[in-house]
Design a protein around this motif. Structure first.
Motif, PDB file in Angstrom:
ATOM      1  N   ARG A   1       0.844  -1.203   0.000  1.00  0.00           N
ATOM      2  CA  ARG A   1       0.000   0.000   0.000  1.00  0.00           C
ATOM      3  C   ARG A   1       0.878   1.252   0.000  1.00  0.00           C
ATOM      4  O   ARG A   1       0.673   2.163  -0.810  1.00  0.00           O
ATOM      5  CB  ARG A   1      -0.914  -0.016   1.227  1.00  0.00           C
ATOM      6  CG  ARG A   1      -1.665   1.292   1.515  1.00  0.00           C
ATOM      7  CD  ARG A   1      -2.681   1.648   0.427  1.00  0.00           C
ATOM      8  NE  ARG A   1      -3.769   0.700   0.384  1.00  0.00           N
ATOM      9  CZ  ARG A   1      -4.947   0.862   1.009  1.00  0.00           C
ATOM     10  NH1 ARG A   1      -5.169   1.955   1.721  1.00  0.00           N
ATOM     11  NH2 ARG A   1      -5.886  -0.048   0.909  1.00  0.00           N
TER      12      ARG A   1
ATOM     13  N   SER B   1      -2.161  -3.672  -8.383  1.00  0.00           N
ATOM     14  CA  SER B   1      -2.767  -4.942  -7.995  1.00  0.00           C
ATOM     15  C   SER B   1      -2.200  -6.121  -8.777  1.00  0.00           C
ATOM     16  O   SER B   1      -1.906  -7.179  -8.207  1.00  0.00           O
ATOM     17  CB  SER B   1      -4.284  -4.866  -8.182  1.00  0.00           C
ATOM     18  OG  SER B   1      -4.903  -6.081  -7.809  1.00  0.00           O
TER      19      SER B   1
ATOM     20  N   LYS C   1      -5.614   1.226   5.677  1.00  0.00           N
ATOM     21  CA  LYS C   1      -6.582   0.138   5.498  1.00  0.00           C
ATOM     22  C   LYS C   1      -7.825   0.358   6.355  1.00  0.00           C
ATOM     23  O   LYS C   1      -8.927  -0.070   5.995  1.00  0.00           O
ATOM     24  CB  LYS C   1      -5.923  -1.203   5.822  1.00  0.00           C
ATOM     25  CG  LYS C   1      -4.793  -1.573   4.862  1.00  0.00           C
ATOM     26  CD  LYS C   1      -4.228  -2.931   5.187  1.00  0.00           C
ATOM     27  CE  LYS C   1      -3.138  -3.327   4.194  1.00  0.00           C
ATOM     28  NZ  LYS C   1      -1.974  -2.426   4.218  1.00  0.00           N
TER      29      LYS C   1
ATOM     30  N   ASP D   1     -10.479   2.039   4.425  1.00  0.00           N
ATOM     31  CA  ASP D   1     -11.240   1.132   3.561  1.00  0.00           C
ATOM     32  C   ASP D   1     -12.290   0.371   4.371  1.00  0.00           C
ATOM     33  O   ASP D   1     -13.444   0.224   3.931  1.00  0.00           O
ATOM     34  CB  ASP D   1     -10.296   0.130   2.890  1.00  0.00           C
ATOM     35  CG  ASP D   1      -9.420   0.762   1.822  1.00  0.00           C
ATOM     36  OD1 ASP D   1      -9.735   1.886   1.387  1.00  0.00           O
ATOM     37  OD2 ASP D   1      -8.422   0.136   1.429  1.00  0.00           O
TER      38      ASP D   1
ATOM     39  N   GLN E   1     -15.356   2.276   5.064  1.00  0.00           N
ATOM     40  CA  GLN E   1     -16.210   2.437   3.884  1.00  0.00           C
ATOM     41  C   GLN E   1     -16.816   1.113   3.425  1.00  0.00           C
ATOM     42  O   GLN E   1     -17.481   1.049   2.398  1.00  0.00           O
ATOM     43  CB  GLN E   1     -15.397   3.041   2.734  1.00  0.00           C
ATOM     44  CG  GLN E   1     -14.871   4.439   3.012  1.00  0.00           C
ATOM     45  CD  GLN E   1     -13.989   4.951   1.887  1.00  0.00           C
ATOM     46  OE1 GLN E   1     -14.274   4.715   0.707  1.00  0.00           O
ATOM     47  NE2 GLN E   1     -12.932   5.662   2.233  1.00  0.00           N
ATOM     48  N   GLY E   2     -16.561   0.050   4.208  1.00  0.00           N
ATOM     49  CA  GLY E   2     -17.111  -1.247   3.856  1.00  0.00           C
ATOM     50  C   GLY E   2     -16.365  -1.952   2.744  1.00  0.00           C
ATOM     51  O   GLY E   2     -16.897  -2.874   2.117  1.00  0.00           O
ATOM     52  N   LYS E   3     -15.128  -1.541   2.471  1.00  0.00           N
ATOM     53  CA  LYS E   3     -14.340  -2.125   1.390  1.00  0.00           C
ATOM     54  C   LYS E   3     -13.221  -2.998   1.954  1.00  0.00           C
ATOM     55  O   LYS E   3     -12.705  -2.725   3.030  1.00  0.00           O
ATOM     56  CB  LYS E   3     -13.724  -1.032   0.517  1.00  0.00           C
ATOM     57  CG  LYS E   3     -14.727  -0.135  -0.179  1.00  0.00           C
ATOM     58  CD  LYS E   3     -14.043   0.771  -1.203  1.00  0.00           C
ATOM     59  CE  LYS E   3     -13.004   1.676  -0.560  1.00  0.00           C
ATOM     60  NZ  LYS E   3     -12.411   2.622  -1.543  1.00  0.00           N
ATOM     61  N   LYS E   4     -12.849  -4.025   1.204  1.00  0.00           N
ATOM     62  CA  LYS E   4     -11.690  -4.841   1.556  1.00  0.00           C
ATOM     63  C   LYS E   4     -10.480  -4.267   0.834  1.00  0.00           C
ATOM     64  O   LYS E   4     -10.503  -4.123  -0.393  1.00  0.00           O
ATOM     65  CB  LYS E   4     -11.888  -6.294   1.154  1.00  0.00           C
ATOM     66  CG  LYS E   4     -10.801  -7.235   1.687  1.00  0.00           C
ATOM     67  CD  LYS E   4     -11.087  -8.681   1.292  1.00  0.00           C
ATOM     68  CE  LYS E   4     -10.084  -9.648   1.902  1.00  0.00           C
ATOM     69  NZ  LYS E   4     -10.287  -9.869   3.321  1.00  0.00           N
ATOM     70  N   PRO E   5      -9.441  -3.907   1.543  1.00  0.00           N
ATOM     71  CA  PRO E   5      -8.262  -3.350   0.883  1.00  0.00           C
ATOM     72  C   PRO E   5      -7.731  -4.289  -0.192  1.00  0.00           C
ATOM     73  O   PRO E   5      -7.724  -5.518  -0.027  1.00  0.00           O
ATOM     74  CB  PRO E   5      -7.266  -3.185   2.033  1.00  0.00           C
ATOM     75  CG  PRO E   5      -8.117  -3.043   3.257  1.00  0.00           C
ATOM     76  CD  PRO E   5      -9.301  -3.928   3.010  1.00  0.00           C
ATOM     77  N   VAL E   6      -7.282  -3.706  -1.292  1.00  0.00           N
ATOM     78  CA  VAL E   6      -6.779  -4.493  -2.419  1.00  0.00           C
ATOM     79  C   VAL E   6      -5.653  -5.418  -1.981  1.00  0.00           C
ATOM     80  O   VAL E   6      -5.589  -6.585  -2.398  1.00  0.00           O
ATOM     81  CB  VAL E   6      -6.304  -3.551  -3.547  1.00  0.00           C
ATOM     82  CG1 VAL E   6      -5.571  -4.336  -4.630  1.00  0.00           C
ATOM     83  CG2 VAL E   6      -7.479  -2.798  -4.135  1.00  0.00           C
TER      84      VAL E   6
ATOM     85  N   ALA F   1      -7.016  -8.433  -0.237  1.00  0.00           N
ATOM     86  CA  ALA F   1      -7.708  -9.311  -1.183  1.00  0.00           C
ATOM     87  C   ALA F   1      -6.718 -10.130  -1.999  1.00  0.00           C
ATOM     88  O   ALA F   1      -6.934 -11.322  -2.257  1.00  0.00           O
ATOM     89  CB  ALA F   1      -8.599  -8.480  -2.099  1.00  0.00           C
TER      90      ALA F   1
ATOM     91  N   ARG G   1      -7.579  -6.443   9.791  1.00  0.00           N
ATOM     92  CA  ARG G   1      -8.986  -6.400  10.199  1.00  0.00           C
ATOM     93  C   ARG G   1      -9.129  -6.692  11.688  1.00  0.00           C
ATOM     94  O   ARG G   1      -9.972  -6.087  12.372  1.00  0.00           O
ATOM     95  CB  ARG G   1      -9.791  -7.427   9.394  1.00  0.00           C
ATOM     96  CG  ARG G   1     -11.284  -7.365   9.690  1.00  0.00           C
ATOM     97  CD  ARG G   1     -11.914  -6.139   9.060  1.00  0.00           C
ATOM     98  NE  ARG G   1     -13.133  -5.727   9.722  1.00  0.00           N
ATOM     99  CZ  ARG G   1     -14.081  -4.975   9.150  1.00  0.00           C
ATOM    100  NH1 ARG G   1     -13.931  -4.577   7.905  1.00  0.00           N
ATOM    101  NH2 ARG G   1     -15.140  -4.615   9.819  1.00  0.00           N
TER     102      ARG G   1
END
Length: 646
Positions: A374, A380, A413, A416, A419-424, A427, A445
């Motif tokens: 990051r 990605s 992170k 993210d 905002q309800g997102k999984k960091p790239v 993932a 997390r």
């Protein structure tokens, strides 16, 4: 002699050794309370039941002499506490005893519903046990109560200072630890040592002592431990018992105001706290079957740690190494420390051969890159190619290797997650781990959720993406959970990992360093045999006092012939880092800036990829220094440590 020691470690719900408690529990009375006796893995154990348990089942764990000075225990039983004990006597807090303690804790918490945090009670030599276990499990300890505790076994039973010691017990201790006399005297993990993690958890300690104690002299035990613990920020209380007969040269004394010490334990143990479980953040998948069999059958294993600064810095890595050695004392371990600050998955893919695989067969590899991927803005696709490349490269050298992918925490992170997102980055780690059936840990997390649950704060507890001692304990405890769960899955018939096809056929599975001596130098380039900066700006170990290719003037050119699908350079990027122009074969020139946001403060190791999806054949890299530069740069320099090729 009565000695008690408290040691605390983080929470987890699976252990590597199945817990075998006898079903024919023996029930009897203990001071009018019900006592339950049984054996756990063959070791005698017991707990005393209160007549009316408090919600959450808070408990006290006695390390030794369970029937000595029972006034405080009786008060706590009346108030609703359980009192527990496992007979690891004559083991002096040695690692073997700590493994039994881990099992006992797990059994009482999981099978009997005891509180996840326990108050430790150590009398005399019991101090060796409680501090040994508390330091290994600080998140599991609510507080420590110690009576005349041994805090340095050189004092007792060693008798190497003011205490006359106990020669027979000293010989027994040497045998239990497997020490020579010299090794015992040099031992650096006494109860008074390595208290940083325990203090970071603010575990309160209370020592009750006699100032006339000549068996366990305070100047060699309680006083130095308390002083060190206070300086580290640990909350401490010392109370001197002076009323009543002082027997056994002051080591035995009546306990004044036992209700006060019961209050101390109750205050810090109730209401019961229930931290989040590690389980949701750990994916076991195919487990750790290969390394477990290597450890238990071949008795010789190599464990490597590949990552950035969070792996390079002491902390979780050293704790994992210590735990494996203590968990498997008959195994000869080799540990490879391959953490380099600032480096993420791309550098790891090209340096894994030199920094890890060249050192012999690897049985277990810990891999982390999510923070620097990051920070370094690695795209990605490159992350996937690099992470998969590391796994496949490592498996080519040892198809049976087990790999653990770890995703560490950083505030970016957390944004993210909000905002309800999984960091790239997370993932991609999980995608590679799932494809190859590898264990993984989402520590990012977990830290976020624990902060949201108000277990601790980032600012005052975890403090930084380079974790504080508190944060290092968080990481270690979850990794310890994964290890034990992975080992247990093997014992329960887990299947070994099998080979599988690639996720991306462009992965960097044959990533390697190309020596700088293979380049053909044009005008403006020179080979500096022992480079060091002339500007006084800092450097990183391994990237200074070594050969480098250097150019500082625009128009300087070089070429490199290579074979493969990818090419790049590993450089040091300092205040004068410029821009380069490059082309592959006869393609058009492209420009690349070598400055980073940290280059003004450090000649930073930095890896730049020119191409990652070339035809797998011979190519030529053309490189020249550009006349332009980043406005923040003080020059037009390029310093190459390695070329990269796949």
């Amino acid at each position: 002699m009565r000695f008690v020691i408290l040691f605390i470690f983080g929470f987890f719900t699976l252990y590597s050794t199945p817990l075998r408690a006898q079903t024919d529990e023996k029930i009897s009375l203990w001071h009018s309370f019900e006592k339950v006796e049984f054996k756990l893995n063959g070791i005698p154990a017991r707990y005393i039941k209160p007549r009316k348990p408090l919600p959450g089942n808070p408990w006290v764990w006695r390390a030794h002499f369970p029937d000595w000075h029972v006034e405080m225990d009786s008060i706590l039983l009346e108030r609703g506490f359980h009192i527990a004990y496992i007979n690891t006597n004559d083991q002096y807090g040695a690692p073997k005893a700590m493994m039994a303690w881990d099992d006992f804790y797990q059994y009482l918490v999981s099978a009997k519903g005891f509180a996840p945090k326990v108050a430790l009670e150590g009398v005399s030599r019991g101090g060796l046990y409680v501090y040994a276990w508390a330091k290994r499990n600080p998140a599991k300890v609510s507080c420590i109560y110690a009576e005349a505790p041994v805090c340095d076994f050189k004092s007792w039973p060693g008798g190497k200072g003011k205490s006359k010691g106990d020669a027979k017990s000293w010989q027994q201790l040497l045998e239990v630890y497997g020490f020579t006399e010299q090794q015992a005297l040099a031992y650096a993990d006494q109860p008074m040592d390595n208290l940083t993690g325990l203090a970071a958890y603010k575990v309160p300690i209370l020592h009750v002592i006699s100032l006339t104690d000549r068996v366990v002299p305070n100047d060699e035990n309680t006083f130095p431990l308390v002083e060190r613990y206070q300086k580290l920020g640990g909350p401490t209380t010392v109370y001197t018992m002076s009323r009543g007969a002082q027997k056994l040269e002051g080591h035995h004394f009546p306990i004044e105001h036992p209700e006060r010490w019961a209050d101390f334990i109750q205050q810090h143990s109730y209401p019961v706290q229930k931290p989040l479980d590690h389980k949701p953040y750990v994916q076991i998948r195919n487990g750790l079957p290969n390394v477990y069999r290597t450890i238990t059958e071949q008795k010789k294993a190599t464990v490597a740690f590949l990552g950035g600064s969070i792996t390079h810095n002491p902390g979780w890595r050293d704790k994992v190494s210590q735990y494996l050695q203590e968990r498997f004392p008959q195994t000869e371990f080799t540990f490879i420390k391959a953490g380099i600050p600032s480096l993420g998955s791309l550098p790891h893919a090209f340096r894994v051969e030199q920094d890890v695989l060249s050192k012999g067969k690897i049985d277990l590899l810990f891999l982390e890159a999510a923070v620097n991927d990051r920070t370094n803005e690695t795209d990605s696709l490159t992350q996937l190619r690099a992470l998969e490349g590391i796994v496949r490269h490592t498996r080519r050298t040892n198809p049976a290797v087990d790999v653990v992918l770890m995703e560490f925490a950083d505030p970016d992170k957390f944004g993210d997650f909000r905002q309800g997102k999984k960091p790239v980055e997370l993932a991609n780690h999980e995608r590679v781990a799932a494809h190859y059936g590898l264990p993984s840990i989402d520590l990012a997390r977990e830290v976020y959720d624990r902060i949201a649950a108000r277990e601790f704060s980032w600012e005052y507890d975890f403090k930084d993406l380079h974790p504080s001692p508190f944060g290092q304990e968080i990481y270690f405890q979850t990794i310890k959970y994964l290890l034990n769960a992975g080992f247990q899955s093997t014992e329960n018939g887990g299947k070994p990992s099998v080979s599988t096809g690639p996720l991306n056929r462009g992965s960097f599975e044959r990533g390697r360093y190309v020596p700088i001596q293979e380049a053909r130098l044009g005008s403006g380039w020179k080979l500096v045999e022992n480079w060091k900066p002339a500007d006084g700006v800092g450097t990183r170990a391994g990237f200074v006092d070594r050969p480098m290719l250097e150019a500082t003037t625009p128009g300087a050119t070089l070429t490199l012939n290579f074979t493969g699908t990818a090419v790049g350079i590993a450089i040091v990027s300092g205040p004068d880092a410029g821009e380069v122009e490059y082309r592959i074969d006869n393609g058009p020139y492209q420009k690349m800036d070598l400055q980073t946001q940290w280059s003004q403060q450090l000649h930073l190791p930095w890896y730049k990829l020119f191409a990652g999806n070339l035809p797998d054949k011979k190519h030529t890299l053309h490189l020249r220094m550009a006349a332009t530069k980043n406005p923040k740069s003080t020059g037009t320099a390029c310093r190459i440590v390695y070329f990269l090729a796949n």
